[in-house]
Design a protein around this motif. Structure first.
Motif, PDB file in Angstrom:
ATOM      1  N   ASP A   1      19.508 -22.693  15.968  1.00  0.00           N
ATOM      2  CA  ASP A   1      18.954 -21.742  14.785  1.00  0.00           C
ATOM      3  C   ASP A   1      19.895 -20.439  14.932  1.00  0.00           C
ATOM      4  OD1 ASP A   1      17.150 -23.300  13.959  1.00  0.00           O
ATOM      5  OD2 ASP A   1      15.400 -22.378  15.000  1.00  0.00           O
ATOM      6  N   ALA A   2      20.167 -20.087  16.177  1.00  0.00           N
ATOM      7  CA  ALA A   2      20.901 -18.904  16.125  1.00  0.00           C
ATOM      8  C   ALA A   2      22.338 -18.985  15.713  1.00  0.00           C
ATOM      9  CB  ALA A   2      20.981 -18.201  17.537  1.00  0.00           C
ATOM     10  N   ARG A   3      22.937 -20.222  16.079  1.00  0.00           N
ATOM     11  CA  ARG A   3      24.401 -20.370  15.845  1.00  0.00           C
ATOM     12  C   ARG A   3      24.539 -20.548  14.205  1.00  0.00           C
ATOM     13  NH1 ARG A   3      27.610 -24.095  19.250  1.00  0.00           N
ATOM     14  NH2 ARG A   3      27.301 -25.485  17.268  1.00  0.00           N
ATOM     15  N   ASP A   4      23.426 -21.262  13.652  1.00  0.00           N
ATOM     16  CA  ASP A   4      23.194 -21.529  12.209  1.00  0.00           C
ATOM     17  C   ASP A   4      23.311 -20.103  11.485  1.00  0.00           C
ATOM     18  OD1 ASP A   4      23.335 -24.055  12.427  1.00  0.00           O
ATOM     19  OD2 ASP A   4      21.237 -24.372  11.663  1.00  0.00           O
ATOM     20  N   ARG A   5      22.503 -19.158  11.939  1.00  0.00           N
ATOM     21  CA  ARG A   5      22.536 -18.109  11.164  1.00  0.00           C
ATOM     22  C   ARG A   5      23.665 -17.262  11.347  1.00  0.00           C
ATOM     23  NH1 ARG A   5      17.346 -17.954  13.129  1.00  0.00           N
ATOM     24  NH2 ARG A   5      17.925 -16.552  15.025  1.00  0.00           N
ATOM     25  N   LEU A   6      24.676 -17.200  12.485  1.00  0.00           N
ATOM     26  CA  LEU A   6      25.687 -16.578  12.575  1.00  0.00           C
ATOM     27  C   LEU A   6      26.766 -17.357  11.724  1.00  0.00           C
ATOM     28  CD1 LEU A   6      26.021 -15.736  16.207  1.00  0.00           C
ATOM     29  CD2 LEU A   6      26.123 -14.174  14.571  1.00  0.00           C
ATOM     30  N   ASP A   7      26.875 -18.513  11.674  1.00  0.00           N
ATOM     31  CA  ASP A   7      27.697 -19.330  10.941  1.00  0.00           C
ATOM     32  C   ASP A   7      27.496 -19.425   9.290  1.00  0.00           C
ATOM     33  OD1 ASP A   7      28.942 -20.163  13.324  1.00  0.00           O
ATOM     34  OD2 ASP A   7      27.984 -22.310  13.344  1.00  0.00           O
ATOM     35  N   ALA A   8      26.294 -19.129   9.069  1.00  0.00           N
ATOM     36  CA  ALA A   8      26.130 -19.115   7.558  1.00  0.00           C
ATOM     37  C   ALA A   8      25.983 -17.761   6.921  1.00  0.00           C
ATOM     38  CB  ALA A   8      24.767 -19.700   7.280  1.00  0.00           C
ATOM     39  N   GLY A   9      25.911 -16.865   7.988  1.00  0.00           N
ATOM     40  CA  GLY A   9      25.736 -15.395   7.787  1.00  0.00           C
ATOM     41  C   GLY A   9      27.340 -14.479   7.729  1.00  0.00           C
ATOM     42  N   ARG A  10      27.941 -15.180   8.084  1.00  0.00           N
ATOM     43  CA  ARG A  10      29.205 -14.367   8.101  1.00  0.00           C
ATOM     44  C   ARG A  10      30.108 -14.149   6.692  1.00  0.00           C
ATOM     45  NH1 ARG A  10      31.652 -19.039  11.446  1.00  0.00           N
ATOM     46  NH2 ARG A  10      32.324 -20.511   9.721  1.00  0.00           N
ATOM     47  N   ALA A  11      30.860 -13.259   6.538  1.00  0.00           N
ATOM     48  CA  ALA A  11      31.369 -13.012   5.255  1.00  0.00           C
ATOM     49  C   ALA A  11      32.648 -14.126   4.942  1.00  0.00           C
ATOM     50  CB  ALA A  11      32.066 -11.564   5.362  1.00  0.00           C
ATOM     51  N   ASP A  12      33.210 -14.311   6.088  1.00  0.00           N
ATOM     52  CA  ASP A  12      34.631 -15.132   6.069  1.00  0.00           C
ATOM     53  C   ASP A  12      34.241 -16.498   6.380  1.00  0.00           C
ATOM     54  OD1 ASP A  12      37.179 -15.466   5.322  1.00  0.00           O
ATOM     55  OD2 ASP A  12      37.863 -14.916   7.304  1.00  0.00           O
ATOM     56  N   GLY A  13      34.377 -17.538   5.417  1.00  0.00           N
ATOM     57  CA  GLY A  13      34.320 -18.862   5.605  1.00  0.00           C
ATOM     58  C   GLY A  13      32.945 -19.314   5.968  1.00  0.00           C
ATOM     59  N   PRO A  14      31.957 -18.664   5.485  1.00  0.00           N
ATOM     60  CA  PRO A  14      30.636 -18.894   5.819  1.00  0.00           C
ATOM     61  C   PRO A  14      30.493 -20.534   5.817  1.00  0.00           C
ATOM     62  CG  PRO A  14      30.363 -18.045   3.921  1.00  0.00           C
ATOM     63  CD  PRO A  14      31.913 -17.962   4.339  1.00  0.00           C
ATOM     64  N   LEU A  15      29.283 -20.894   6.425  1.00  0.00           N
ATOM     65  CA  LEU A  15      28.733 -22.306   6.409  1.00  0.00           C
ATOM     66  C   LEU A  15      28.249 -22.419   4.846  1.00  0.00           C
ATOM     67  CD1 LEU A  15      28.009 -25.032   7.578  1.00  0.00           C
ATOM     68  CD2 LEU A  15      26.008 -24.360   8.307  1.00  0.00           C
ATOM     69  N   VAL A  16      28.808 -23.142   4.109  1.00  0.00           N
ATOM     70  CA  VAL A  16      28.182 -23.393   2.770  1.00  0.00           C
ATOM     71  C   VAL A  16      28.567 -24.772   2.321  1.00  0.00           C
ATOM     72  CG1 VAL A  16      28.418 -21.036   1.591  1.00  0.00           C
ATOM     73  CG2 VAL A  16      30.168 -22.479   1.522  1.00  0.00           C
ATOM     74  N   ARG A  17      27.510 -25.318   1.284  1.00  0.00           N
ATOM     75  CA  ARG A  17      28.169 -26.506   0.828  1.00  0.00           C
ATOM     76  C   ARG A  17      29.002 -26.269  -0.148  1.00  0.00           C
ATOM     77  NH1 ARG A  17      26.980 -29.591  -3.847  1.00  0.00           N
ATOM     78  NH2 ARG A  17      25.530 -27.969  -4.792  1.00  0.00           N
ATOM     79  N   PRO A  18      30.286 -26.859  -0.070  1.00  0.00           N
ATOM     80  CA  PRO A  18      31.501 -26.817  -0.944  1.00  0.00           C
ATOM     81  C   PRO A  18      31.071 -27.265  -2.306  1.00  0.00           C
ATOM     82  CG  PRO A  18      31.993 -27.850   1.184  1.00  0.00           C
ATOM     83  CD  PRO A  18      30.673 -27.788   1.024  1.00  0.00           C
ATOM     84  N   GLU A  19      31.533 -26.424  -3.154  1.00  0.00           N
ATOM     85  CA  GLU A  19      31.440 -26.822  -4.779  1.00  0.00           C
ATOM     86  C   GLU A  19      31.969 -28.373  -4.754  1.00  0.00           C
ATOM     87  OE1 GLU A  19      32.740 -25.066  -8.873  1.00  0.00           O
ATOM     88  OE2 GLU A  19      32.334 -23.709  -7.229  1.00  0.00           O
ATOM     89  N   GLY A  20      31.133 -29.137  -5.473  1.00  0.00           N
ATOM     90  CA  GLY A  20      31.398 -30.468  -5.778  1.00  0.00           C
ATOM     91  C   GLY A  20      31.301 -31.556  -4.353  1.00  0.00           C
ATOM     92  N   ALA A  21      30.932 -31.012  -3.480  1.00  0.00           N
ATOM     93  CA  ALA A  21      30.752 -31.700  -2.210  1.00  0.00           C
ATOM     94  C   ALA A  21      29.582 -32.634  -2.317  1.00  0.00           C
ATOM     95  CB  ALA A  21      30.412 -30.894  -1.026  1.00  0.00           C
ATOM     96  N   ILE A  22      29.722 -33.868  -1.698  1.00  0.00           N
ATOM     97  CA  ILE A  22      28.496 -35.120  -1.788  1.00  0.00           C
ATOM     98  C   ILE A  22      27.615 -34.781  -0.656  1.00  0.00           C
ATOM     99  CG2 ILE A  22      27.929 -37.446  -1.616  1.00  0.00           C
ATOM    100  CD1 ILE A  22      30.881 -37.767  -2.964  1.00  0.00           C
TER     101      ILE A  22
END
Ligand code: DC
Length: 260
Positions: free
Chosen positions: A200-221
């Protein structure tokens, strides 16, 4: 350098011949949070399709290990980036499993240890650090044009023009259970609750950062892996990539016909 070969102790990979080396450039990205099986899926997709595999998490882990070895404060992005300018992080595609190399040596399991684990998300959040490793990843793609690459930002930032982009998901509970099984198989004494908290802690850091955050890329399956076996996830991705290639070949034939 050759593409990675298949680990012989994997039951799925060991009986399957590659389904054919696909023609032309092919970049496949697989992103998602920790514990969704990205690394195993990427390795098996690569083996099935005759592609090179790139584990970008291992590069951030090597940067975290370098930070520890040099005694740099993990919050000091500028100093870590400077260190990356004088030390080398690269991939060894001649190794059985396409290992990361730090200054020419394989750091082995050290990059999976507790110390690295506890700072890697902090190290990976620095834009200066990401810039350097993204440049290495793009250089890999220019020398290995048939590539399956996995991480957090591969389809969104590093290769937004990839031929096929996937985003793997799974519930926190399932991801933690998989991680506990992996760690216990390696003889580590871990409990589910603390692994879940760490995820959970790593997810929050990975998704919350400004640069290259963990997101679903547009058009990704999106593939929800909660109720799927590894072999099923691999099968879906392989099928979709093969369809993408067929469509690309038809389009290429059509435009070549149109030009004639
Ligand atoms: O996939 P992994 O657990 O080995 O990743 C290790 C860390 O590196 C994790 O905190 C996320 C980060 N990472 C990243 O920021 N960008 C990537 N492309 C790959 C991993």
């Amino acid at each position: 350098m050759k593409a990675m070969s298949v680990p012989s102790d994997d039951p799925v990979e060991s009986f399957q011949e590659p389904d054919g080396v696909l023609s032309g450039r092919l970049i496949v990205t697989i992103d998602g949070p920790a514990g969704t099986g990205k690394s195993s899926v990427a390795r098996q997709v690569a083996a099935r399709l005759g592609l090179t595999v790139l584990d970008t998490g291992s590069m951030y882990r090597a940067a975290a290990l370098l930070t520890l070895r040099l005694g740099i404060d993990p919050t000091d992005g500028r100093r870590i980036a400077e260190a990356l300018g004088t030390h080398r992080i690269e991939m060894d595609f001649d190794a059985e499993s396409a290992n990361v190399l730090l200054d020419g040596s394989d750091p082995g399991e050290e990059i999976r240890g507790n110390q690295v684990e506890s700072i890697v998300s902090i190290v990976a959040a620095h834009p200066e650090v990401r810039d350097r490793l993204v440049a290495v990843q793009r250089a890999v793609a220019s020398s290995h044009s048939k590539l399956v690459t996995e991480g957090r930002d591969q389809g969104s930032v590093v290769f937004p023009d990839a031929d096929a982009r996937f985003f793997l998901t799974a519930s926190g509970q399932v991801r933690a259970t998989r991680r506990v099984e992996q760690l216990r198989a390696k003889g580590r004494d871990v409990d589910l609750e603390s692994v879940l908290r760490g995820i959970d802690a790593r997810d929050r850091l990975d998704a919350g950062r400004a640069d290259g955050p963990l997101v679903r890329p547009e058009g990704a399956i999106v593939i929800d892996t909660d109720h799927l076996q590894l072999v099923e996830v691999v099968g879906r991705i392989v099928e979709i990539v093969q369809i993408v290639q067929i469509v690309q070949n038809v389009e290429a034939d059509r435009s070549a016909g149109g030009e004639a």
